[in-house]
Enzyme design. Structure first.
Site, PDB file in Angstrom:
ATOM      1  N   VAL A  14       0.830  -1.203   0.000  1.00 14.98           N
ATOM      2  CA  VAL A  14       0.000   0.000   0.000  1.00 14.98           C
ATOM      3  C   VAL A  14       0.873   1.265   0.000  1.00 14.98           C
ATOM      4  O   VAL A  14       0.639   2.198  -0.774  1.00 14.98           O
ATOM      5  CB  VAL A  14      -0.963   0.001   1.212  1.00 14.98           C
ATOM      6  CG1 VAL A  14      -1.794   1.272   1.228  1.00 14.98           C
ATOM      7  CG2 VAL A  14      -1.869  -1.218   1.152  1.00 14.98           C
ATOM      8  N   GLU A 127      -9.846   6.788   5.328  1.00 17.52           N
ATOM      9  CA  GLU A 127     -10.677   6.332   4.207  1.00 17.52           C
ATOM     10  C   GLU A 127     -10.242   4.965   3.683  1.00 17.52           C
ATOM     11  O   GLU A 127     -11.067   4.146   3.266  1.00 17.52           O
ATOM     12  CB  GLU A 127     -10.602   7.365   3.069  1.00 17.52           C
ATOM     13  CG  GLU A 127     -11.530   7.098   1.926  1.00 17.52           C
ATOM     14  CD  GLU A 127     -12.994   7.098   2.349  1.00 17.52           C
ATOM     15  OE1 GLU A 127     -13.521   8.156   2.676  1.00 17.52           O
ATOM     16  OE2 GLU A 127     -13.590   5.999   2.365  1.00 17.52           O
ATOM     17  N   VAL A 130     -11.434   0.927   5.069  1.00 18.43           N
ATOM     18  CA  VAL A 130     -12.586   0.088   4.703  1.00 18.43           C
ATOM     19  C   VAL A 130     -12.863   0.226   3.209  1.00 18.43           C
ATOM     20  O   VAL A 130     -12.963   1.350   2.699  1.00 18.43           O
ATOM     21  CB  VAL A 130     -13.866   0.498   5.477  1.00 18.43           C
ATOM     22  CG1 VAL A 130     -15.013  -0.444   5.134  1.00 18.43           C
ATOM     23  CG2 VAL A 130     -13.625   0.519   6.980  1.00 18.43           C
ATOM     24  N   GLY A 132     -11.090  -0.473   0.484  1.00 15.48           N
ATOM     25  CA  GLY A 132     -10.033  -0.107  -0.474  1.00 15.48           C
ATOM     26  C   GLY A 132     -10.276   1.278  -1.044  1.00 15.48           C
ATOM     27  O   GLY A 132     -10.288   2.276  -0.319  1.00 15.48           O
ATOM     28  N   ILE A 134     -13.007   2.556  -2.303  1.00 11.08           N
ATOM     29  CA  ILE A 134     -14.386   3.079  -2.250  1.00 11.08           C
ATOM     30  C   ILE A 134     -14.479   4.166  -1.179  1.00 11.08           C
ATOM     31  O   ILE A 134     -14.103   3.916  -0.040  1.00 11.08           O
ATOM     32  CB  ILE A 134     -15.386   1.951  -1.868  1.00 11.08           C
ATOM     33  CG1 ILE A 134     -15.236   0.742  -2.790  1.00 11.08           C
ATOM     34  CG2 ILE A 134     -16.806   2.479  -1.864  1.00 11.08           C
ATOM     35  CD1 ILE A 134     -16.012  -0.486  -2.321  1.00 11.08           C
ATOM     36  N   GLY A 185      -1.419  -9.131  -4.011  1.00  8.27           N
ATOM     37  CA  GLY A 185      -1.349  -8.045  -3.022  1.00  8.27           C
ATOM     38  C   GLY A 185      -2.677  -7.778  -2.344  1.00  8.27           C
ATOM     39  O   GLY A 185      -2.874  -6.717  -1.757  1.00  8.27           O
ATOM     40  N   ASP A 199     -10.513  -9.490   9.466  1.00 12.10           N
ATOM     41  CA  ASP A 199     -10.372  -8.214   8.741  1.00 12.10           C
ATOM     42  C   ASP A 199     -11.751  -7.607   8.460  1.00 12.10           C
ATOM     43  O   ASP A 199     -11.955  -6.398   8.609  1.00 12.10           O
ATOM     44  CB  ASP A 199      -9.610  -8.477   7.427  1.00 12.10           C
ATOM     45  CG  ASP A 199      -9.497  -7.240   6.565  1.00 12.10           C
ATOM     46  OD1 ASP A 199      -8.639  -6.399   6.860  1.00 12.10           O
ATOM     47  OD2 ASP A 199     -10.282  -7.115   5.596  1.00 12.10           O
ATOM     48  N   LYS A 203     -13.300  -3.982   9.895  1.00 14.63           N
ATOM     49  CA  LYS A 203     -13.943  -2.959   9.057  1.00 14.63           C
ATOM     50  C   LYS A 203     -15.392  -2.737   9.501  1.00 14.63           C
ATOM     51  O   LYS A 203     -15.896  -1.608   9.473  1.00 14.63           O
ATOM     52  CB  LYS A 203     -13.882  -3.390   7.595  1.00 14.63           C
ATOM     53  CG  LYS A 203     -12.443  -3.417   7.052  1.00 14.63           C
ATOM     54  CD  LYS A 203     -12.367  -4.155   5.727  1.00 14.63           C
ATOM     55  CE  LYS A 203     -10.956  -4.154   5.171  1.00 14.63           C
ATOM     56  NZ  LYS A 203     -10.789  -5.088   4.039  1.00 14.63           N
ATOM     57  N   GLY A 301      -5.702  -4.149  -2.759  1.00 12.35           N
ATOM     58  CA  GLY A 301      -4.672  -3.985  -3.790  1.00 12.35           C
ATOM     59  C   GLY A 301      -4.054  -2.602  -3.697  1.00 12.35           C
ATOM     60  O   GLY A 301      -4.657  -1.660  -3.170  1.00 12.35           O
TER      61      GLY A 301
END
Ligand code: HSE
Length: 428
Positions: A14, A127, A130, A132, A134, A185, A199, A203, A301
């Site tokens: 990331v 941001e 949660v 990725g 969006i 990834g 995970d 979230k 990703g």
């Protein structure tokens, strides 16, 4: 134009994506915000992960990075919760905004960290934690500000959705596909965070806190992962008109408690969420003013997550000095989490039944004793040794009642292992 210095801690999947895309779209962001964003320092043990033009910014001491006068925003993309918490505390205590994608950190220590941010008049931007790429945090915090949230249903783990989609399409086992999800990834360094639903629960805790203004303890989130889901159940569910997804379900119940649960779920094959495939995430949010809304995009990703981190950094830079940022508003409307035993759901069950007359009657009798209705029954003409699969979809029942009936059914002499039970959500 004002120049704002960034300190980046962690330049893996990331962090590397963030650095690359900032180099690439620096001018566009500057045009839109009026801020010239510059990465001043990077703390990352592996220099080869850092884009070549930024290697001069490398440091081996994250504390110096945080304290550096040229660093005005700290971007924590190292993951984990131990050192990351130290980093977060240090940045916020120094009055520097923290940008993070670390959902585990916020789920476990959000209350403390947001308190710290408030005391030091700075903010946390999350941001990327949660969904990725969006912008679901902004949607909940700003776009839906005027709504009571009636419920949230989310596919919010890209790795699990990728695995379940490939299992459905190719009939492979989850283990075969996990390695690919890692190489792309998507998966966490510790993949059990993904496949065991943790995970997703992290979230869900963040979404619930934004929707209902209370922090939800991880221990109070009923969490199941996808390890037990077989290609067989995916295929049977399909025949019954359903698709299996790992869903986060967050909704208030009639006692002002918030149901927050994560588990594999059968959802109608013709629902919008059923069509969300691969690494894509989707979050359906229902508000009392707006009605139903849906947010969709790549949930994991480097690139998708970098997009969210960049928007946070741009916002933090724009807000510098204005004491805007965390804007987590505590309202404690719903302070408690509904216990899973009280939750009412429908179930799909797959029993391995002896192939003899009267079996169905025995199973139906147990459900009858517990006052649980049966919506549909299906027995595919397939044998596996001495047993046949017997599939049922049940009417709504409390979890506690269902579990008692299911236990009694598994004790019938005509029922053998393996058996499977998966909740059903009609998304109505
Ligand atoms: N491992 C996570 C996922 C990454 O698969 O969704 C994004 O949070």
């Amino acid at each position: 134009m004002k120049t704002v210095g960034i300190g980046l801690i962690g330049c893996g999947v990331v962090g590397g994506g963030f650095a690359r895309h900032l180099l690439r779209n620096h001018d566009l962001i500057a045009e839109r915000t009026g801020v010239d964003l510059q990465i001043r320092r990077i703390a990352e043990p592996r220099a080869d992960r850092v884009p070549a033009p930024l290697r001069g910014a490398l440091t081996d001491d994250w504390r110096k990075l945080v304290a550096d006068g040229e660093v005005q925003i700290v971007v924590e993309l190292m993951g984990g919760t131990t050192l990351a918490k130290e980093v977060a505390r240090a940045a916020l205590s120094a009055g520097k905004p923290l940008v993070t994608a670390n959902k585990a950190l916020l789920a476990h220590a959000g209350e403390e960290l947001f308190g710290l941010a408030d005391r030091h008049h700075t903010g946390i931007y999350f941001e990327a934690s949660v969904g990725g790429g969006i912008p679901i945090i902004k949607a909940l915090r700003e776009g839906l500000l005027a709504n009571h949230i009636a419920g949230i249903h989310g596919i919010i783990n890209g790795t699990c959705n990728y695995i379940l989609t490939r299992m459905a399409d190719e009939g492979k086992s989850y283990g075969d596909i996990l390695a690919e999800a890692k190489s792309l990834g998507y998966a966490e360094a510790d993949e059990s965070l993904d496949v065991d639903g943790i995970d997703t629960a992290h979230k869900a805790a963040i979404l619930a806190s934004l929707a209902y203004g209370c922090w939800i303890k991880m221990a109070d989130i009923h969490t199941e992962g996808i390890r037990t889901i077989s290609a067989l159940d995916i295929s049977y569910a399909r025949r019954l008109g359903y698709v299996i997804k790992l869903l986060a379900i967050i909704k208030p119940d009639e006692h002002n408690a918030v149901q927050t649960r994560v588990h594999p779920t059968l959802i109608p094959a013709d629902s919008v969420l059923a069509s969300v495939s691969g690494v894509y995430n989707a979050i359906a949010v229902e508000g009392d003013v707006v009605g139903r809304t849906l947010y969709y995009g790549r949930g994991a990703g480097a690139d998708a997550t970098a997009s969210a981190v960049l928007s946070d950094v741009a916002e933090a830079a724009t807000n510098l000095g204005s004491n805007r940022g965390s804007r987590f508003t505590r309202h404690d409307l719903y302070g408690k989490v509904a216990n899973i035993d009280q939750v009412k759901t429908r179930y799909y069950i797959r029993l391995s039944a002896l192939d003899q007359p009267g079996v169905l009657a025995q199973v139906a009798a147990v459900f009858g004793q517990y006052n649980i209705g049966i919506s549909s029954v299906y027995q595919p003409e397939e044998h596996s040794g001495e047993t046949v699969p017997l599939l049922m979809v049940l009417d709504q029942a409390s979890e506690a009642n269902f579990q008692r009936a299911y236990r009694d059914i598994k004790q019938l002499a005509v029922i053998k292992e393996p058996c499977q039970a998966i909740r059903v959500e009609d998304l109505k």
